[in-house]
Scaffold this motif. Structure first.
Motif, PDB file in Angstrom:
ATOM      1  N   GLY A   1      20.735   9.108  33.052  1.00 43.17           N
ATOM      2  CA  GLY A   1      20.790   8.692  34.669  1.00 43.17           C
ATOM      3  C   GLY A   1      22.016   8.155  35.034  1.00 43.17           C
TER       4      GLY A   1
ATOM      5  N   ASP B   1      27.965   0.737  38.929  1.00 41.09           N
ATOM      6  CA  ASP B   1      27.769   1.693  40.106  1.00 41.09           C
ATOM      7  C   ASP B   1      28.637   3.124  39.733  1.00 41.09           C
TER       8      ASP B   1
ATOM      9  N   VAL C   1      22.743   3.510  40.526  1.00 38.16           N
ATOM     10  CA  VAL C   1      22.961   3.831  42.086  1.00 38.16           C
ATOM     11  C   VAL C   1      22.872   2.394  42.834  1.00 38.16           C
TER      12      VAL C   1
ATOM     13  N   LEU D   1      19.378  -0.159  39.147  1.00 34.14           N
ATOM     14  CA  LEU D   1      18.764   1.039  39.835  1.00 34.14           C
ATOM     15  C   LEU D   1      19.361   2.165  39.301  1.00 34.14           C
ATOM     16  N   CYS D   2      18.647   3.320  38.684  1.00 38.54           N
ATOM     17  CA  CYS D   2      19.193   4.364  38.383  1.00 38.54           C
ATOM     18  C   CYS D   2      18.399   5.657  38.730  1.00 38.54           C
ATOM     19  N   GLU D   3      19.236   6.846  39.224  1.00 34.43           N
ATOM     20  CA  GLU D   3      18.479   7.909  39.506  1.00 34.43           C
ATOM     21  C   GLU D   3      18.471   8.626  38.277  1.00 34.43           C
TER      22      GLU D   3
ATOM     23  N   GLY E   1      21.134  14.829  40.072  1.00 37.75           N
ATOM     24  CA  GLY E   1      20.216  14.201  40.431  1.00 37.75           C
ATOM     25  C   GLY E   1      18.895  14.667  40.673  1.00 37.75           C
TER      26      GLY E   1
ATOM     27  N   ARG F   1      14.610  10.856  41.768  1.00 34.16           N
ATOM     28  CA  ARG F   1      13.727   9.812  41.151  1.00 34.16           C
ATOM     29  C   ARG F   1      14.682   8.438  40.476  1.00 34.16           C
ATOM     30  N   ILE F   2      13.948   7.579  41.190  1.00 34.19           N
ATOM     31  CA  ILE F   2      14.788   6.391  40.898  1.00 34.19           C
ATOM     32  C   ILE F   2      13.946   5.375  40.004  1.00 34.19           C
TER      33      ILE F   2
END
Length: 91
Positions: free
Chosen positions: A4, A51, A7, A26-28, A36, A39-40
């Motif tokens: 991931g 980040d 983000v 939060l990770c994509e 990418g 999907r988060i």
């Protein structure tokens, strides 16, 4: 394991007691080429990912409970490593 990219951060004024004091990101989710997917997912972080970092995520909820030292922590994902470089067939 899930690959991931960080983000964003999660900030909450009120949370489940099992998540108290846990840094949430939060990770994509990335595909096998490191692109990418859109999907988060939310993930706990104890290693200081930031980040834009590419990370390895363990999707076993037991890992979060062990790190949090709380068997009731209601989260499944935890950052297990920050990736320096991807190489191989898919990268």
């Amino acid at each position: 394991m899930i690959l991931g990219q960080i983000v964003g951060n999660v900030t909450s004024a009120v949370c489940h007691p099992g998540l108290d004091g846990i840094r949430m990101l939060l990770c994509e989710v990335l595909d096998s080429q490191g692109q990418g997917t859109g999907r988060i997912i939310g993930t706990a972080d104890w290693i200081g990912a930031g980040d834009g970092d590419t990370v390895l995520i363990n999707a076993d909820g037991d890992a979060v409970q062990v790190y949090a030292k709380n068997p009731e922590a209601p989260l499944r994902n935890v950052v297990m490593g920050i990736v320096d470089e991807l190489e191989g067939k898919g990268a």
